[in-house]
Design an enzyme around this catalytic site. Structure first.
Site, PDB file in Angstrom:
ATOM      1  N   CYS A 199     -28.913 -61.488  58.282  1.00 39.54           N
ATOM      2  CA  CYS A 199     -27.521 -61.830  57.955  1.00 39.54           C
ATOM      3  C   CYS A 199     -27.471 -62.498  56.584  1.00 39.54           C
ATOM      4  O   CYS A 199     -28.492 -62.668  55.914  1.00 39.54           O
ATOM      5  CB  CYS A 199     -26.942 -62.770  59.017  1.00 39.54           C
ATOM      6  SG  CYS A 199     -27.878 -64.310  59.175  1.00 39.54           S
ATOM      7  N   ASP A 224     -78.519 -38.123  28.955  1.00 37.75           N
ATOM      8  CA  ASP A 224     -79.296 -39.348  28.840  1.00 37.75           C
ATOM      9  C   ASP A 224     -80.384 -39.303  29.922  1.00 37.75           C
ATOM     10  O   ASP A 224     -80.172 -38.729  30.989  1.00 37.75           O
ATOM     11  CB  ASP A 224     -78.372 -40.551  29.054  1.00 37.75           C
ATOM     12  CG  ASP A 224     -79.136 -41.855  29.035  1.00 37.75           C
ATOM     13  OD1 ASP A 224     -79.932 -42.063  28.104  1.00 37.75           O
ATOM     14  OD2 ASP A 224     -78.954 -42.658  29.964  1.00 37.75           O
TER      15      ASP A 224
END
Length: 795
Positions: free
Chosen positions: A85, A483
């Site tokens: 409310c 790598d």
């Protein structure tokens, strides 16, 4: 320079996207502007000192489109559950405004939302949610873009159903021209459709023409208006007696195009399913552990340092560290790996992964936007918003598409009416059919939808595509630089051999080795300890430890002196290595590091260590070769070690003793040869080379995913995922090419049919069915892209 993305609404085709890009790109202070038609999103880079976000959004709106602005950093809109409310509204607003860092608080009871303006240096979303929770209500995050997309889909469906319901009576009665009441009903229904469901095409066309451009809306508005207003004039008798009325053409045209737009929106939603699934993975609630006990709270309230309890079957709400308990965690969301991973105290866990069994106590280390899930979502969005180079072709074609179609329509009418002396109505219908069958949308959707699906397929395998253009780049890759440490190899040394002199028990030798090494942090020492743990050997008691850098360790164990180290230590201790000289030479010849073990003045054994290949490295390299990609290993290691690893992996070539700067030079050298070059590394020490490469692939991204330099991040430490990424890239590019081919082929074939070129064989196309064909061309492109999902099973 700031980069933001905002949702764009109201675009009808690729021309709209191109127009927005062009106009926003011309604004002072704007450096980049990219519009993704499939995602309906604008990504813009701009200087806030020169132009504001509101000015950019305002310019988009002036062009005739909607712009949904992202919320400023100092504002937050959120959902609120538990409001009943007006007093609830007042209570919550009052609670929020009690904090001096909050300057405004507005709660909407009807929409169940809250809006807060605050100082971001003092408060964050978690703090605001905590205040809402303390007030007795439950805050929830709003996903505005997703809700907006759902609303747009619902609107498209409703307009289609309305236009279909109004058009069907016209279709069923189109032969009843003598009945005045029926004709009046058809006029009313056609008018209702034309200026309600069809109004969006007028708006879009007006905006385009006002900005001296042309898009699909122009074609649809012209086609439907020609049919409607001709029928209206014929109905009014202004075109002479017995002129045919065809209200069904304009009404059904709009209905069919609305159907196409609805199906297209649905298909686009399916194309972006992967991202939606991610958004819904995050846990809504968490079990917070406090001194007072446990309590369930919204996950958004958890802060760094909080401890949460995760029971079996629950999603882990935050990124964190396990501090107590054991369990198996399903991390397929992150890694694509279906098997659960065992977790114990000290292990890290990722938010949104699922605890399959056992109870875990987790200390939060990352929350909110810092979590891995949030980073992944951001990356995927950026990737799907990026434009692949091949899209430039579609953009170029779309730019002149509409004017050419209008010229073809005029030519069609002129040839039929003036040269072939056909009736006005026949020539008119052919001209309308040409206008409405032409579709620039399909070309605009060809690339982005394929990239959306392709990046989603990759995501399911733990492969994160940071740029959509990376999928095209990786598909064309010619050479791949690898790598060594951490990419081809495990990255940490492993004890591979343990050789004892005659008469010495290997288990006793291993005990002596780890008794000396147990307190050392040297990588080889840690590898020896791991090997002993796996063998069930425990270290003995020792005193007088001395660790000498570059030599090794000495200590006293069971009354005799242990010396554990390299050849230099043995030399200093006066220990002869003759007993294992041949074995040591053999092991060193394979590139392995050696640790000798001596008791007193006698050599008792030698241990060999190596950074071994990952299980899948050799297989992955073989796959690269099969795909026609040249491979080259780059490492800072000694040439002898590099040669051995290169031989084991099966790479085409290698370069050893390379510094990080040199890796970047190697990439540049291959590029100067005209080769499209990829680089695979760990994303940290390989950052310069990854950034320089045409396609940088960071392997084993883990929780630092957002910091990686690569265009593609592999969540698992597995080189075979690079093979999968290449396969996905090639399949995506192939799908883009298929889409572009069919989009062009459709228009090349459809326009002549619509123009009546095959009418001598009895093959003609009514304008409304030409509109249906146009609508389905876009849908077919999206559906063809969705077929990419089938490759998930073969990866």
């Amino acid at each position: 320079m700031t980069t933001i993305s905002m949702k764009i609404t109201g675009m009808s085709c690729a021309n709209c996207a191109a127009r927005i890009e062009k106009e926003i790109g011309k604004q002072p202070g704007v450096s980049t502007a990219t519009v993704n038609f499939a995602m309906e999103e604008l990504v813009v880079g701009f200087d806030e000192a020169v132009v504001s976000l509101d000015e950019i959004a305002g310019r988009v709106e002036k062009l005739g489109y909607g712009a949904i602005r992202p919320e400023p950093a100092d504002e937050l809109t959120f959902g609120v559950q538990g409001l009943h409310c007006a007093s609830c509204v007042n209570r919550l607003e009052k609670k929020l405004l009690e904090n001096p860092a909050v300057s405004a608080a507005i709660v909407n009871l009807a929409a169940e939302t809250g809006f807060v303006r605050f100082d971001p240096h003092q408060l964050g979303m978690a703090d605001i949610f905590a205040m809402v929770h303390e007030a007795g209500y439950t805050p929830v995050e709003l996903h505005g873009a997703e809700a907006s997309a759902d609303d747009a889909l619902r609107l498209q469906r409703n307009w289609f159903l309305f236009s279909l319901a109004a058009s069907l009576p016209i279709m069923l009665t189109m032969g009843v021209h003598a009945n005045r009441a029926v004709m009046q009903l058809n006029l009313l229904l056609a008018t209702a459709v034309q200026f309600s469901a069809g109004l969006t095409f007028y708006r879009g066309a007006w905006s385009a023409l006002k900005n001296r451009s042309a898009n699909m809306d122009v074609l649809v508005a012209l086609g439907t208006s020609a049919a409607y207003f001709y029928s209206l004039l014929a109905y009014a008798g202004l075109l002479g007696p017995h002129r045919e009325v065809f209200f069904e053409t304009s009404a059904m045209l709009i209905a069919f195009i609305r159907l196409g737009k609805y199906l297209e929106a649905r298909a686009r939603g399916k194309a972006g399913e992967a991202l939606k699934k991610l958004l819904h993975l995050q846990a809504d609630t968490a079990r917070l552990v406090t001194e007072e006990g446990e309590r369930e709270v919204p996950a958004s309230l958890i802060r760094v340092g909080d401890v949460v309890l995760v029971r079996p079957g629950q999603a882990i709400p935050v990124d964190g560290e396990v501090i107590e308990g054991n369990g198996a965690v399903d991390e397929s969301m992150v890694t694509g790996e279906s098997l659960p991973v065992e977790k114990k105290a000290g292990d890290t866990v990722t938010g949104a992964t699922i605890n399959k069994n056992g109870v875990l106590r987790v200390r939060a280390t990352r929350v909110g936007e810092a979590t891995l899930l949030s980073q992944i979502v951001r990356m995927v969005r950026e990737a799907q918003g990026d434009k692949a180079p091949i899209q430039r072709f579609a953009d170029a074609v779309s730019g002149w598409f509409v004017p050419v179609v209008l010229l073809l329509s005029l030519a069609t009418f002129s040839i039929w009416f003036y040269s072939l002396h056909a009736g006005f109505l026949a020539a008119f219908r052919f001209a309308i059919a040409v206008v409405v069958i032409a579709c620039p949308c399909a070309m605009g959707l060809a690339t982005p939808t394929a990239i959306m699906v392709g990046s989603g397929v990759a995501l399911a395998r733990g492969i994160l595509i940071k740029k959509g253009s990376a999928l095209e780049a990786i598909s064309r890759m010619q050479v791949l630089l690898l790598d060594k440490t951490g990419t081809l190899t495990i990255g940490t040394p492993t004890m591979t051999d343990l050789a004892a002199v005659a008469g010495v028990d290997p288990a006793r030798l291993l005990e002596c080795l780890i008794t000396a090494e147990i307190h050392s942090t040297h990588p080889l020492a840690q590898a020896a300890v791991r090997a002993a743990e796996e063998a069930g050997i425990k270290p003995g008691a020792a005193t007088d430890f001395e660790e000498r850098g570059g030599f090794g360790i000495t200590c006293t164990h069971e009354g005799f002196r242990l010396a554990v180290g390299n050849e230099r230590l043995m030399e200093e201790e006066g220990i002869s290595l003759k007993g294992l000289a041949d074995k040591a030479k053999e092991l060193a010849g394979t590139g392995k590091s050696l640790i000798y073990v001596a008791a007193g003045t006698t050599l008792v054994g030698v241990a060999a260590f190596a950074d071994t290949l990952k299980p899948g490295s050799a297989k992955a390299v073989a796959e690269f070769k099969r795909m026609g990609i040249q491979t080259c290993m780059i490492t800072g290691d000694h040439a002898d070690v590099a040669a051995i690893v290169a031989g084991q992996a099966g790479v085409d070539s290698f370069e050893a003793e390379v510094l990080p700067d040199r890796k970047q030079e190697v990439v540049r050298e291959y590029q100067q040869r005209g080769m499209i070059t990829g680089m695979v590394g760990d994303g940290i020490n390989d950052a310069p080379a990854l950034a320089r490469a045409d396609i940088g692939i960071a392997i084993g991204g883990g929780t630092d995913v957002a910091k990686e330099t690569g265009d593609i991040v592999l969540m698992r430490n597995d080189l075979t995922d690079v093979v999968r990424a290449i396969a996905i890239g090639r399949a995506t590019l192939a799908k883009v090419k298929q889409n572009l081919f069919w989009a062009l082929f459709y228009n090349i074939l459809g326009i002549p049919v619509a123009a009546g070129l095959l009418s001598r064989y009895g093959i003609t196309l009514k304008p409304e069915y030409a509109g249906l064909a146009m609508a389905f061309s876009s849908v077919s492109v999206v559906l063809n892209s969705i077929l990419l999902k089938r490759m998930e099973r073969s990866l």
